[in-house]
Design a protein around this motif. Structure first.
Motif, short mmCIF file in Angstrom:
data_model
loop_
_atom_site.label_atom_id
_atom_site.label_comp_id
_atom_site.label_asym_id
_atom_site.label_seq_id
_atom_site.Cartn_x
_atom_site.Cartn_y
_atom_site.Cartn_z
N THR A 95 18.34 -3.39 48.48
CA THR A 95 18.89 -4.13 47.89
C THR A 95 17.50 -5.04 47.26
OG1 THR A 95 20.79 -4.48 49.80
CG2 THR A 95 20.50 -6.28 47.72
N TYR A 96 17.43 -5.03 45.60
CA TYR A 96 16.42 -5.66 45.26
C TYR A 96 18.30 -6.49 44.60
CZ TYR A 96 14.37 -1.48 45.56
OH TYR A 96 13.18 0.07 45.48
N ARG A 97 17.54 -7.27 43.77
CA ARG A 97 17.68 -9.07 44.14
C ARG A 97 16.34 -9.07 42.68
NH1 ARG A 97 20.08 -12.29 48.83
NH2 ARG A 97 21.69 -11.20 48.52
N PHE A 98 17.10 -9.97 41.69
CA PHE A 98 16.69 -10.73 40.32
C PHE A 98 17.92 -11.12 39.49
CE2 PHE A 98 17.53 -6.07 38.75
CZ PHE A 98 18.30 -6.44 37.85
N GLU A 99 17.54 -11.77 38.86
CA GLU A 99 18.34 -12.68 37.46
C GLU A 99 18.43 -12.77 36.28
OE1 GLU A 99 17.73 -17.09 38.74
OE2 GLU A 99 17.99 -16.61 40.74
N VAL A 100 19.35 -12.57 35.30
CA VAL A 100 19.19 -12.68 33.76
C VAL A 100 19.95 -13.30 32.96
CG1 VAL A 100 18.56 -9.99 33.98
CG2 VAL A 100 20.88 -11.20 34.64
N LYS A 101 19.99 -13.76 32.21
CA LYS A 101 20.61 -15.21 31.62
C LYS A 101 20.96 -13.99 30.57
CE LYS A 101 17.34 -18.82 31.94
NZ LYS A 101 18.21 -19.47 32.41
N ALA A 102 22.47 -14.44 30.45
CA ALA A 102 23.44 -13.60 29.05
C ALA A 102 24.56 -14.88 28.80
CB ALA A 102 23.81 -12.94 29.84
N GLU A 103 25.34 -14.14 28.23
CA GLU A 103 26.76 -14.96 27.11
C GLU A 103 27.78 -14.91 28.28
OE1 GLU A 103 26.97 -17.53 25.26
OE2 GLU A 103 24.90 -17.21 24.60
N GLU B 180 8.99 -6.04 44.20
CA GLU B 180 8.48 -7.32 43.87
C GLU B 180 10.23 -7.80 43.69
OE1 GLU B 180 6.79 -8.92 40.05
OE2 GLU B 180 4.95 -7.42 40.70
N TYR B 181 11.36 -7.58 43.81
CA TYR B 181 12.25 -7.46 43.29
C TYR B 181 13.19 -7.11 45.27
CZ TYR B 181 10.66 -9.03 38.91
OH TYR B 181 10.38 -9.34 38.28
N LEU B 182 12.45 -6.10 45.28
CA LEU B 182 13.04 -5.65 47.11
C LEU B 182 13.36 -6.95 47.74
CD1 LEU B 182 13.25 -3.22 48.43
CD2 LEU B 182 11.62 -3.64 49.63
N HIS B 183 15.09 -6.62 48.54
CA HIS B 183 15.72 -7.20 49.17
C HIS B 183 15.82 -7.75 50.35
CE1 HIS B 183 17.75 -11.50 49.88
NE2 HIS B 183 18.45 -10.79 51.04
N ASP B 184 16.02 -6.29 50.85
CA ASP B 184 16.63 -5.82 52.34
C ASP B 184 16.77 -4.35 52.13
OD1 ASP B 184 16.70 -5.95 54.67
OD2 ASP B 184 19.28 -6.32 54.55
N VAL B 185 16.58 -3.89 53.38
CA VAL B 185 16.33 -2.31 53.13
C VAL B 185 17.06 -1.78 54.58
CG1 VAL B 185 15.15 -0.19 53.48
CG2 VAL B 185 14.14 -1.26 52.39
N ASP B 186 18.38 -1.08 53.99
CA ASP B 186 19.16 -0.60 55.53
C ASP B 186 19.45 0.61 55.67
OD1 ASP B 186 19.95 -3.12 55.76
OD2 ASP B 186 21.05 -3.18 54.00
N ASP B 187 19.98 1.23 56.96
CA ASP B 187 21.00 2.77 56.83
C ASP B 187 19.50 3.43 56.74
OD1 ASP B 187 23.14 1.13 57.54
OD2 ASP B 187 24.31 1.41 54.91
#
Length: 63
Positions: A13-21, A44-51
């Motif tokens: 699972t990777y997490r990051f943010e974007v700005k959009a309309e 840098e964006y790796l949140h978690d590893v499962d399975d």
């Protein structure tokens, strides 16, 4: 002894943010971000590893 080639499968699972309309634009921005992100920066964006499991194990011909 034999040599084996291993394929190791992980669900990450990777997490990051974007700005959009709106939501559609956010999807597009996320796709663009991820496609252009250098592989060396993914961690840098790796949140978690499962399975994690071995997906394939293949015996190799030893010389």
């Amino acid at each position: 002894m034999k040599t084996y080639e291993i394929e190791y499968f992980q669900t990450a699972t990777y997490r990051f943010e974007v700005k959009a309309e709106n939501e559609d634009a956010a999807h597009d921005a996320a796709d663009e971000f991820w496609v252009t992100l250098p592989k060396s920066k993914e961690h840098e964006y790796l949140h978690d590893v499962d399975d994690s499991f071995i997906d394939r194990l293949t015996v190799k011909a030893d010389a």
